[in-house]
Design a protein around this motif. Structure first.
Motif, mmCIF file in Angstrom:
data_model
loop_
_atom_site.group_PDB
_atom_site.id
_atom_site.type_symbol
_atom_site.label_atom_id
_atom_site.label_comp_id
_atom_site.label_asym_id
_atom_site.label_seq_id
_atom_site.Cartn_x
_atom_site.Cartn_y
_atom_site.Cartn_z
ATOM 1 N N ILE A 1 -57.828 49.005 79.558
ATOM 2 C CA ILE A 1 -57.931 50.424 79.917
ATOM 3 C C ILE A 1 -59.291 50.723 80.529
ATOM 4 O O ILE A 1 -59.407 51.471 81.507
ATOM 5 C CB ILE A 1 -57.677 51.294 78.668
ATOM 6 N N ARG A 2 -60.351 50.113 79.969
ATOM 7 C CA ARG A 2 -61.697 50.315 80.532
ATOM 8 C C ARG A 2 -61.762 49.794 81.976
ATOM 9 O O ARG A 2 -62.415 50.405 82.834
ATOM 10 C CB ARG A 2 -62.731 49.605 79.671
ATOM 11 N N GLU A 3 -61.112 48.665 82.218
ATOM 12 C CA GLU A 3 -61.105 48.105 83.571
ATOM 13 C C GLU A 3 -60.354 49.036 84.520
ATOM 14 O O GLU A 3 -60.795 49.268 85.654
ATOM 15 C CB GLU A 3 -60.451 46.715 83.558
ATOM 16 N N ARG A 4 -59.220 49.584 84.070
ATOM 17 C CA ARG A 4 -58.474 50.531 84.897
ATOM 18 C C ARG A 4 -59.318 51.779 85.178
ATOM 19 O O ARG A 4 -59.275 52.344 86.276
ATOM 20 C CB ARG A 4 -57.170 50.912 84.211
ATOM 21 N N GLN A 5 -60.097 52.209 84.193
ATOM 22 C CA GLN A 5 -60.967 53.368 84.380
ATOM 23 C C GLN A 5 -62.035 53.074 85.434
ATOM 24 O O GLN A 5 -62.324 53.922 86.297
ATOM 25 C CB GLN A 5 -61.630 53.734 83.053
ATOM 26 N N ARG A 6 -62.584 51.863 85.372
ATOM 27 C CA ARG A 6 -63.620 51.488 86.339
ATOM 28 C C ARG A 6 -63.053 51.458 87.759
ATOM 29 O O ARG A 6 -63.660 52.001 88.695
ATOM 30 C CB ARG A 6 -64.185 50.125 85.984
ATOM 31 N N VAL A 7 -61.886 50.839 87.927
ATOM 32 C CA VAL A 7 -61.258 50.761 89.250
ATOM 33 C C VAL A 7 -60.912 52.160 89.762
ATOM 34 O O VAL A 7 -61.127 52.471 90.940
ATOM 35 C CB VAL A 7 -59.997 49.873 89.186
ATOM 36 N N ALA A 8 -60.391 53.016 88.876
ATOM 37 C CA ALA A 8 -60.020 54.378 89.278
ATOM 38 C C ALA A 8 -61.252 55.168 89.692
ATOM 39 O O ALA A 8 -61.205 55.975 90.634
ATOM 40 C CB ALA A 8 -59.285 55.077 88.144
ATOM 41 N N PHE B 1 -56.936 55.522 68.206
ATOM 42 C CA PHE B 1 -56.430 54.501 69.136
ATOM 43 C C PHE B 1 -57.399 53.328 69.223
ATOM 44 O O PHE B 1 -57.004 52.163 69.152
ATOM 45 C CB PHE B 1 -56.217 55.123 70.518
ATOM 46 N N LEU B 2 -58.682 53.628 69.363
ATOM 47 C CA LEU B 2 -59.690 52.564 69.491
ATOM 48 C C LEU B 2 -59.751 51.707 68.234
ATOM 49 O O LEU B 2 -60.006 50.492 68.309
ATOM 50 C CB LEU B 2 -61.062 53.170 69.776
ATOM 51 N N ALA B 3 -59.491 52.305 67.086
ATOM 52 C CA ALA B 3 -59.572 51.561 65.828
ATOM 53 C C ALA B 3 -58.382 50.626 65.652
ATOM 54 O O ALA B 3 -58.510 49.559 65.039
ATOM 55 C CB ALA B 3 -59.658 52.527 64.658
ATOM 56 N N LYS B 4 -57.211 50.991 66.188
ATOM 57 C CA LYS B 4 -55.996 50.222 65.948
ATOM 58 C C LYS B 4 -55.610 49.298 67.100
ATOM 59 O O LYS B 4 -54.973 48.268 66.886
ATOM 60 C CB LYS B 4 -54.833 51.173 65.658
ATOM 61 N N ALA B 5 -55.968 49.673 68.321
ATOM 62 C CA ALA B 5 -55.516 48.889 69.494
ATOM 63 C C ALA B 5 -56.252 47.561 69.571
ATOM 64 O O ALA B 5 -57.433 47.467 69.244
ATOM 65 C CB ALA B 5 -55.758 49.688 70.777
ATOM 66 N N PRO B 6 -55.569 46.503 69.988
ATOM 67 C CA PRO B 6 -56.234 45.208 70.194
ATOM 68 C C PRO B 6 -57.349 45.334 71.230
ATOM 69 O O PRO B 6 -57.259 46.132 72.173
ATOM 70 C CB PRO B 6 -55.109 44.302 70.707
ATOM 71 N N GLU B 7 -58.378 44.539 71.075
ATOM 72 C CA GLU B 7 -59.525 44.599 71.970
ATOM 73 C C GLU B 7 -59.112 44.341 73.420
ATOM 74 O O GLU B 7 -59.639 44.930 74.357
ATOM 75 C CB GLU B 7 -60.573 43.572 71.531
ATOM 76 N N LYS B 8 -58.114 43.440 73.586
ATOM 77 C CA LYS B 8 -57.660 43.114 74.936
ATOM 78 C C LYS B 8 -57.056 44.341 75.619
ATOM 79 O O LYS B 8 -57.256 44.555 76.822
ATOM 80 C CB LYS B 8 -56.621 41.990 74.864
ATOM 81 N N VAL B 9 -56.335 45.156 74.851
ATOM 82 C CA VAL B 9 -55.725 46.373 75.398
ATOM 83 C C VAL B 9 -56.807 47.378 75.781
ATOM 84 O O VAL B 9 -56.768 47.987 76.861
ATOM 85 C CB VAL B 9 -54.733 46.988 74.393
ATOM 86 N N VAL B 10 -57.789 47.538 74.913
ATOM 87 C CA VAL B 10 -58.881 48.494 75.171
ATOM 88 C C VAL B 10 -59.648 48.073 76.421
ATOM 89 O O VAL B 10 -59.988 48.899 77.284
ATOM 90 C CB VAL B 10 -59.805 48.582 73.953
ATOM 91 N N GLU B 11 -59.927 46.773 76.534
ATOM 92 C CA GLU B 11 -60.663 46.280 77.698
ATOM 93 C C GLU B 11 -59.864 46.519 78.977
ATOM 94 O O GLU B 11 -60.429 46.820 80.033
ATOM 95 C CB GLU B 11 -60.967 44.792 77.536
#
Length: 898
Positions: free
Chosen positions: A874-881, A862-872
């Motif tokens: 998800i990371r932001e959602r993880q931080r908020v959660a 997933f990390l290799a194929k997903a656009p950087e904007k999408v990955v970022e």
């Protein structure tokens, strides 16, 4: 209430301009809507912004003329009346004859032509109805004849066979703006001209309009295309016309890399072919009549409709073996008549034209020299692109409704142009030209013809040139450029009141430059739907502004448009926008109701030293917003101005100052101390001043609700105008006496806002009901908020601790001067079991979000194929959660054990 308010303004004469006034002038002419029209969202935006200007300038002490009127709309009106007569009487205009038909159109205009005027009243347009004009009234007809004759006498109007947009249904030439383009399915047919033997001379051309090959007189190739070098200058026989030989010509117009590099040339039915035909002196046979039927070719196709002929000709060419390719369907852009819907036919036709080179140069120079300023400046390149490369303007239309061309023809070929005071020639053989002028011709004179030109009138002397022209950027060329051309030309006519500096800025002051019709051109964007799409019937996304007036009020419609309008930028709107504006009007109503119930009064403000921090803060903020609004409106930044007013009125005044004012005004005046009484009276005066100023500042955008509320606030007070429409605009230093902003007051109010926000959040996290009072200990002196303690406790519902106070929770809040600790006793205010259940549910949701994020971020594919904007994301959602998980966990741990 809106209808009565509006009629009251009109009856009182508030909108009627006084030419004898010594006030500085401000004038706008309303872009004349079609007499057939109804108000659409584009009109509503246009009118809202013009009314915004007119009302503000009136309040600023200007003598304002906002001059209304409508356009006779030649094609649109004649089409409507013809359709009505066909439906009701089964007749067309030829059954009546010209004179009687025109009479029937006037009858229709009197009966049905006032819809848009009633809608203008509904939305609050403060126009001078006493000066309403119509492009076919006597005064404007005189102006049209005057300018036509002057142009004709100087050789700037001529008659010639030229290529025009032709409507076979309306049987008239139409302007570029009346042509709408769409991607249509058709066919692209490749035709072989010349020998059918590959070894003998031939070329292959492609066309989407096979029927036009009957008018082909040549084939064009590029001069440097070696494939056809031997053919240039030779001729090819026409497949259906044995007497016509098509010459092969070389011309740079041809793109050698497109298709076969050879182009069929039909000079009488294609604008590019016409230009090439002129360069090469080619014959120009017209092969269609006014109705779009094939004519005068001497072939079997004569009498066929163009679409029938297209099919028949293709089949006949196929039988000859000349069809070498056919793409079907083939999607391409096709121009259609806006009024009748059919595909327009480029057609060579005898028409009247204005020679525009000299006129366009004057229009371009007016902007180059700064005589007229375009807002936004980003639209200037479009202006110069048009005026610097303008083609002669076709001004004749084959209609009966309109300004008839003032040209008479004699029996021996004489041609006479008559001005308004000339007697037309009479006698055997003399007749007037049958055509009428393009509607844009008369509307091009609008800024000065509506004020009485060519006569030297009081209106011209007082209000011309106009202050600003307001319109959409989409008609910058079609209307604005033509007004500029005609106005600068009228300034050169001997005896014209516009010449020699008699009207407006003198010739000496403007360095002998021609007078312009308006000092500023403000170009707003187009109204679009919430998705940014153009509103259209096909998409079904159009909004009727009168529906919003009915459902939400005229103020909500206007404020939505004014709040979103920036120079040159399109404006997306939807139902949510109207609801938000309606809610804002309700907020103003409730704020005024509160103020009046608490004794708000208008009058002189007390000395600043006697005011509280909150009083000084709100007055300083009001002065800052007023300055911001004036600066924005002077630059036509309506969105910027109204957004600032919205945020101030709702956020700072209603949400904060009114809450503090509740505490500063005694509930029991008899029991209040002298200091509390003084503070209460001062608060009432500040409340009145701020509300008075806010209503004045909002009046141009929201005239109805502000008028109603302002009258309630000022009713019976000496020295106040009878209507907000003619009251004074808030001027500099009227709100805080010119004092510098009190930085200490600003700091303290900011601290109060932060403290209240944190306490509200804490209460919510603790599950404390909004109405529940909670004992709390806080050192207000240490926070430098002693004066505001009562306000904070009231707003956030915390009460003084009693002797047996025992804190069960505490929070720290970092303020500007110190970090303060607030201790609270929440025992007895929380249902522990219910709160634990709610928090456990929230904790499970946070954990699920954490698990999902961890799963995705742990997947290397997933990390290799997903656009950087999408990955970022998800990371932001993880931080908020994670933060939410920690907060809920801490709250659960702080709850008393069961």
């Amino acid at each position: 209430m809106e209808r009565d308010l509006y009629e009251g303004w009109v009856k009182a004469g508030y909108f009627t301009a006084d030419t004898s006034s010594d006030k500085p002038p401000f004038s706008i002419v309303l872009p004349p809507p079609n007499v057939t029209g109804q108000l659409h969202m584009g009109h509503a935006l246009d009118h809202t912004l013009m009314d915004h200007m007119a009302r503000r300038k009136r309040m600023q002490g200007y003598e304002v003329l906002w001059l209304p009127g409508s356009d006779h709309a030649g094609i649109a009106t004649q089409t409507k009346v013809e359709a009505k007569l066909k439906e009701t009487e089964g007749k067309d205009r030829f059954d009546y004859g010209r004179e009687e038909f025109v009479d029937r159109v006037w009858e229709w205009k009197q009966e049905y032509g006032g819809v848009i005027q009633s809608q203008m009243r509904a939305i609050g347009d403060s126009v001078d109805w006493s000066r309403e004009r119509f492009t076919l009234d006597d005064g404007l007809s005189r102006a049209v004849q005057t300018i036509f004759k002057e142009l004709f006498d100087r050789g700037l109007i001529y008659r010639a066979n030229r290529m025009v947009n032709w409507s076979p249904v309306l049987q008239t030439a139409i302007s570029d703006i009346e042509v709408v383009y769409s991607d249509d399915e058709g066919e692209l047919v490749s035709i072989r001209y010349g020998s059918l033997n590959d070894d003998e001379p031939h070329v292959i051309v492609a066309t989407t309009r096979v029927e036009t090959m009957l008018g082909d007189v040549a084939v064009a190739v590029h001069p440097e295309d070696e494939r056809y070098a031997d053919l240039v200058g030779s001729t090819l026989p026409h497949p259906f016309l044995p007497d016509r030989q098509m010459v092969v010509v070389a011309d740079d117009y041809v793109d050698p890399d497109f298709g076969t590099g050879a182009v069929k040339i039909t000079p009488a039915h294609d604008p590019n072919d016409f230009a090439l035909g002129q360069r090469h002196d080619l014959p120009m046979p017209v092969i269609m009549d006014e109705t779009g039927h094939i004519c005068d070719t001497g072939t079997e196709f004569d009498g066929m409709d163009r679409y029938e002929a297209r099919e028949k000709i293709r089949l006949a060419l196929d039988e000859q073996g000349r069809i070498v390719g056919r793409k079907f369907p083939y999607v391409h852009s096709v121009g259609h008549s806006e009024r009748s819907g059919e595909a327009i036919e480029p057609r060579l036709s005898l028409q009247w034209f204005v020679k525009v080179e000299e006129l366009a140069k004057m229009a371009g120079d007016a902007v180059r020299e700064g005589d007229t300023v375009i807002y936004p400046a980003s639209q200037e390149p479009r202006w110069f692109d048009w005026v610097d490369d303008m083609h002669d303007w076709c001004i004749s239309r084959q209609l009966w409704w309109g300004h008839r061309i003032p040209i008479w023809y004699g029996p021996d070929g004489e041609v006479v142009c008559c001005g308004p005071d000339d007697e037309p020639p009479t006698g055997g053989g003399w007749h007037q030209d049958e055509d009428v002028l393009d509607t844009w011709f008369s509307s091009g004179l609008w800024p000065f013809s509506t004020m009485g030109w060519p006569e030297n009138t009081e209106e011209l002397r007082k209000f011309y040139p106009t202050s600003v022209l307001v319109t959409g950027y989409d008609i910058l060329f079609f209307w604005v450029a033509r007004m500029m051309m005609f106005a600068t030309f009228a300034d050169t006519i001997e005896g014209s009141p516009l010449a020699g500096g008699e009207i407006g800025v003198s010739a000496a002051e403007r360095a002998d430059r021609p007078q312009v019709p308006f000092r500023d051109i403000f170009l707003h964007g187009l109204v679009r739907d919430e998705q940014g799409r153009k509103m259209s019937k096909s998409l079904g996304n159009g909004i009727n502004p009168m529906d919003w007036v009915r459902d939400y009020g005229a103020d909500a419609l206007r404020f939505t448009l004014a709040r979103g309008a920036n120079p040159g930028s399109d404006l997306p709107v939807g139902e949510d926008s109207a609801q938000s504006s309606r809610n804002f009007a309700t907020k103003l109503y409730n704020a005024t109701k509160f103020a009046l119930m608490n004794g708000a009064q208008v009058g002189d403000l007390p000395d600043r030293a006697a005011l509280t921090d909150a009083d000084r803060w709100i007055l300083d903020r009001l002065e800052a917003v007023r300055a911001h609004v004036d600066m924005a409106l002077d630059k036509y930044e309506f969105s910027w101005a109204n957004e600032a007013l919205y945020k101030f009125a709702w956020g700072e005044f209603c949400d904060w100052y009114l809450e503090i004012a509740k505490v500063q005004i005694p509930r029991d005046w008899d029991a209040a101390s002298e200091q509390e009484v003084t503070r209460g009276i001062n608060t009432q005066l500040v409340l009145g001043r701020v509300l008075d100023s806010v209503l004045r500042l909002l009046h141009p955008a929201m005239p109805y609700v502000t008028e109603t509320l302002w009258k309630a606030l000022t009713d019976g007070v000496e020295g106040y105008a009878p209507s907000l429409a003619i009251s004074q605009w808030p001027g500099q230093n009227l709100t805080n006496g010119g004092a510098a902003a009190d930085e200490d007051a600003v700091r303290r109010i900011n601290d109060v806002e932060k403290l209240v926000t944190e306490l509200r959040r804490f209460r919510s996290d603790q599950g404390v009901k909004p109405t529940q009072k909670v004992p709390a200990a806080l050192d207000f002196a240490a926070a430098d908020l002693s004066e505001l303690e009562d306000a904070v406790r009231s707003i956030v519902r915390i009460e003084q601790p009693k002797e047996d106070f025992a804190a069960t929770a505490s929070i720290e809040v970092r303020l500007s001067q110190a970090t303060v600790t607030v201790e609270l006793d929440t025992s007895g205010t929380v249902d522990v079991a219910a709160e634990r259940k709610r928090l456990e549910k929230d904790l499970a949701a946070a954990q699920k979000e954490l698990d999902n994020a961890a799963k995705k971020l742990g997947n290397q594919n997933f990390l290799a194929k997903a656009p950087e904007k999408v990955v970022e994301g998800i990371r932001e959602r993880q931080r908020v959660a994670q933060e939410e998980h920690e907060r809920i966990t801490a709250r659960l741990e702080s709850l008393p054990k069961a």
